[in-house]
Design a protein around this motif. Structure first.
Motif, short mmCIF file in Angstrom:
data_model
loop_
_atom_site.label_atom_id
_atom_site.label_comp_id
_atom_site.label_asym_id
_atom_site.label_seq_id
_atom_site.Cartn_x
_atom_site.Cartn_y
_atom_site.Cartn_z
N VAL B 227 0.84 -1.20 0.00
CA VAL B 227 0.00 0.00 0.00
C VAL B 227 0.88 1.26 0.00
N ALA B 228 1.99 1.20 0.69
CA ALA B 228 2.89 2.35 0.75
C ALA B 228 3.40 2.75 -0.63
N LYS B 229 3.39 1.79 -1.56
CA LYS B 229 3.93 2.06 -2.89
C LYS B 229 2.85 2.43 -3.92
N LEU B 230 1.59 2.41 -3.49
CA LEU B 230 0.50 2.55 -4.46
C LEU B 230 -0.31 3.82 -4.26
N LYS B 231 -0.93 4.22 -5.36
CA LYS B 231 -1.99 5.22 -5.25
C LYS B 231 -3.22 4.51 -4.69
N PRO B 232 -4.20 5.26 -4.16
CA PRO B 232 -5.38 4.58 -3.59
C PRO B 232 -6.13 3.74 -4.63
N VAL B 233 -6.41 2.51 -4.24
CA VAL B 233 -7.23 1.61 -5.07
C VAL B 233 -8.15 0.83 -4.13
N PRO B 234 -9.22 0.27 -4.66
CA PRO B 234 -10.09 -0.55 -3.81
C PRO B 234 -9.37 -1.79 -3.28
N VAL B 235 -9.74 -2.17 -2.09
CA VAL B 235 -9.14 -3.36 -1.45
C VAL B 235 -10.27 -4.30 -1.04
N LEU B 236 -10.12 -5.56 -1.39
CA LEU B 236 -11.16 -6.53 -1.07
C LEU B 236 -10.68 -7.54 -0.04
N LEU B 237 -11.54 -7.81 0.93
CA LEU B 237 -11.32 -8.95 1.83
C LEU B 237 -12.06 -10.14 1.24
N GLU B 238 -11.31 -11.17 0.85
CA GLU B 238 -11.91 -12.38 0.27
C GLU B 238 -12.13 -13.40 1.37
N ARG B 239 -13.35 -13.83 1.52
CA ARG B 239 -13.63 -14.93 2.44
C ARG B 239 -14.76 -15.74 1.82
N ASP B 240 -14.50 -16.99 1.48
CA ASP B 240 -15.47 -17.76 0.72
C ASP B 240 -16.18 -18.83 1.52
N PHE B 241 -15.59 -19.27 2.62
CA PHE B 241 -16.25 -20.31 3.44
C PHE B 241 -15.59 -20.32 4.81
N ASN B 242 -16.07 -21.24 5.67
CA ASN B 242 -15.52 -21.32 7.03
C ASN B 242 -15.61 -19.96 7.72
N PHE B 243 -16.82 -19.39 7.67
CA PHE B 243 -16.98 -18.02 8.15
C PHE B 243 -16.91 -17.94 9.67
N PRO B 244 -16.17 -16.97 10.17
CA PRO B 244 -16.16 -16.74 11.61
C PRO B 244 -17.33 -15.85 12.00
N GLU B 245 -17.39 -15.43 13.25
CA GLU B 245 -18.40 -14.44 13.65
C GLU B 245 -18.18 -13.17 12.84
N ILE B 246 -19.28 -12.48 12.59
CA ILE B 246 -19.20 -11.29 11.75
C ILE B 246 -18.23 -10.26 12.33
N ARG B 247 -18.18 -10.17 13.65
CA ARG B 247 -17.28 -9.17 14.24
C ARG B 247 -15.82 -9.46 13.86
N MET B 248 -15.50 -10.74 13.65
CA MET B 248 -14.14 -11.06 13.25
C MET B 248 -13.87 -10.60 11.81
N LEU B 249 -14.88 -10.73 10.95
CA LEU B 249 -14.71 -10.22 9.58
C LEU B 249 -14.55 -8.70 9.60
N ASN B 250 -15.37 -8.05 10.41
CA ASN B 250 -15.25 -6.59 10.51
C ASN B 250 -13.89 -6.20 11.08
N HIS B 251 -13.40 -7.01 12.01
CA HIS B 251 -12.08 -6.73 12.57
C HIS B 251 -11.02 -6.77 11.46
N GLU B 252 -11.15 -7.79 10.58
CA GLU B 252 -10.20 -7.88 9.47
C GLU B 252 -10.33 -6.68 8.53
N MET B 253 -11.56 -6.32 8.22
CA MET B 253 -11.75 -5.16 7.33
C MET B 253 -11.18 -3.89 7.97
N ASN B 254 -11.37 -3.76 9.28
CA ASN B 254 -10.85 -2.57 9.95
C ASN B 254 -9.33 -2.56 9.99
#
Lengths: 256, 271
Positions: B227-254
């Motif tokens: 990220v330090a080397k890039l101009k701003p671009v969209p960033v995706l968190l990929e999670r396709d299965f084995n889902f944890p609690e939603i708060r854990m996904l939000n923690h990763e996004m944060n």
């Protein structure tokens, strides 16, 4: 195609290994990596089929199920770009290869088809029905059909019995599989031959129940069409409550 | 965030997940009706949609499937899609779909072949596409490095790069190279989009890109470096299965947000 023949062959060999697990040599490739691809590819196919055919998976012994998956993946060239539609190709493959006869499981084609049709109806594109009203003349009115359905003939009643029992009751079964217009759940109805005939005439000929009964009376030289009509009315009332039929067609006014 | 059925309610009912945009595989949603068709329409109404395809098979010797591309083009128009990306791999051979991403040999003729196909796709769709660096588990008859291969594809085709940072980490481990050097060697001015995900180590010598685990710290570190080397671009968190609690996904996004905010002052705006 701008690949050189050897590059083409490398991709082809990798693909064939993934589909069959048969020995191959690919320059620079590691055995562990190749095995991983075989595992990943086969798992995708197997998981898709297990999800689509939970009953078939349960009733087939592990060795037969695994053999079916292996045969399918190795020999069938998958056409759909959408893997969740691949089970439809699996149904056709099993039927064409006639594993039902080869393995002494005469119910197999019907069971796979029945399980796939539930998915097909659940996911099929929305189809808007004709405008309708809930008030109408059940004998003489035009009945509006919920178009999100599949009517399937079955030789074995896999929808009524466990498969080992179903094979003792071969016959002509008609299964209506349709999607509830509000909840979008898939519903099932076991139709008699008369119900099926009635449905087909309503759905495809837009005939009223009186017309259908009159036609049957004429065709079979019946003395009285009334008992038939009573049966048809009961069927339509029941299936209108269950949302296979939605109501009565709205009269269209002439446009000038 | 990727939209998956297992976590659909968190997007649409409970509002536990409020992403800046949503990524979907078009193959999972084209011609979908009923309950899930309605859910997808709602997602499309509420969030910008990015498409990440699976079945184009840009590296296949088979002819491009223009009926499929026509469906993609219609889907893009119908849902006002901002980004269509695909994988630098092949997933079809001898007219048979394989439903997974197989590695293209890193060779000169592969570059020519793939570049020509990317151009065809871009011409047909009338938009640039982004191509993702894929994870791969064995080299196949390579005549150049992965980095050289990607650079040539991107520069000659005019496509954008979807830089999957986790895949760089996975490949660096599997094929014994330095992930930081690899990132530095990428055409960073062409990065239009970043993927981040978890992975699974399946043996002492092999990691598989599963999208079924949380992102690990070394991948966050690599992301920070990137990220330090890039101009701003969209960033995706990929999670396709084995889902944890939603708060854990939000923690990763944060966690991802906190890293990008260190370098990109403004909010990340979808392309």
């Amino acid at each position: 195609m701008l690949y050189q023949p050897d590059t083409y062959k490398i991709e082809q060999d990798l693909s064939r290994f993934g589909r069959t697990g048969n020995d191959t040599f690919i320059p620079g490739a590691t055995e562990e990596g190749l095995r991983q691809y075989r595992r990943l590819l086969r798992n995708n196919i197997n998981n898709t089929m297990v999800q689509a055919f939970p009953i078939s998976r349960q009733v087939l012994p592990d060795d037969e199920w695994n053999e079916l998956i292996n045969l399918f993946f190795a020999n069938h060239d998958a056409k759909t770009t959408q893997i969740w539609k691949l089970p439809a190709e699996f149904v056709t493959f099993v039927k064409e290869k006639d594993y039902a006869t080869l393995w002494g499981k005469p119910w197999l084609n019907d069971l796979l088809y029945f399980e796939w049709i539930e998915i097909e109806v659940y996911t099929m594109p929305d189809i808007e029905a004709e405008p309708f009203t809930l008030q109408g003349d059940i004998r003489n009115g035009t009945i509006v059909v919920n178009l999100e359905y599949r009517l399937i003939p079955l030789r074995y009643p896999v929808h009524l019995y466990a498969v080992e029992e179903a094979k003792n009751h071969p016959g002509d079964y008609f299964m209506m599989v349709y999607r509830h217009p509000e909840t979008r759940e898939v519903l099932f109805a076991d139709l008699s031959a008369l119900d099926t005939f009635t449905f087909e005439n309503i759905a495809h000929e837009q005939l009223s129940l009186s017309d259908i009964a009159a036609g049957l009376k004429l065709q079979f030289a019946l003395s009285d069409q009334h008992p038939l009509l009573i049966n048809m009315i009961a069927f339509v009332q029941e299936m209108m409550a269950q949302k296979l039929f939605l109501g009565y067609a709205v009269e269209r006014k002439e446009q000038f | 965030m990727g939209f998956r059925r297992d976590i659909a309610d968190a997007f649409l009912k409970t509002n536990e997940i409020i992403p800046d945009f949503v990524e979907v595989a078009p193959e999972n949603w084209i011609n979908m009706g009923g309950y899930w068709g309605a859910q997808f329409k709602e997602i499309s109404r509420c969030f910008p949609i990015f498409l990440h395809g699976l079945s184009l098979s840009i590296g296949s010797p088979d002819e491009l499937d223009f009926d499929f591309l026509r469906q993609i083009k219609n889907f893009i128009a119908e849902h006002d899609v901002r980004v269509y990306s695909e994988h630098l791999s092949f997933a079809k051979m001898d007219n048979a779909h394989l439903y997974d991403l197989l590695p293209i040999p890193f060779r000169d003729d592969s570059v020519k072949h793939v570049v020509a196909r990317i151009k065809q796709v871009q011409d047909f769709l009338e938009m640039p596409i982004a191509i993702e660096n894929v994870s791969y588990y064995t080299p196949v008859a390579a005549q150049m490095t992965e980095s050289e291969f990607i650079n040539q594809i991107v520069s000659q085709s005019g496509c954008n790069l979807l830089l999957d940072v986790n895949n760089v980490y996975v490949n660096a481990f599997n094929h014994h190279y330095d992930p930081y050097e690899f990132i530095s060697d990428m055409p960073l001015d062409r990065v239009a989009y970043i993927h981040m995900a978890g992975h699974e180590q399946v043996s002492p010598t092999l990691i598989v890109d599963t999208h079924g685990e949380a992102i690990i710290d070394p991948v966050y570190d690599l992301f920070d470096f990137t990220v330090a080397k890039l101009k701003p671009v969209p960033v995706l968190l990929e999670r396709d299965f084995n889902f944890p609690e939603i708060r854990m996904l939000n923690h990763e996004m944060n966690q991802l947000r906190s890293i990008v905010h260190k370098y990109w002052i403004k909010d990340v705006v979808p392309a």
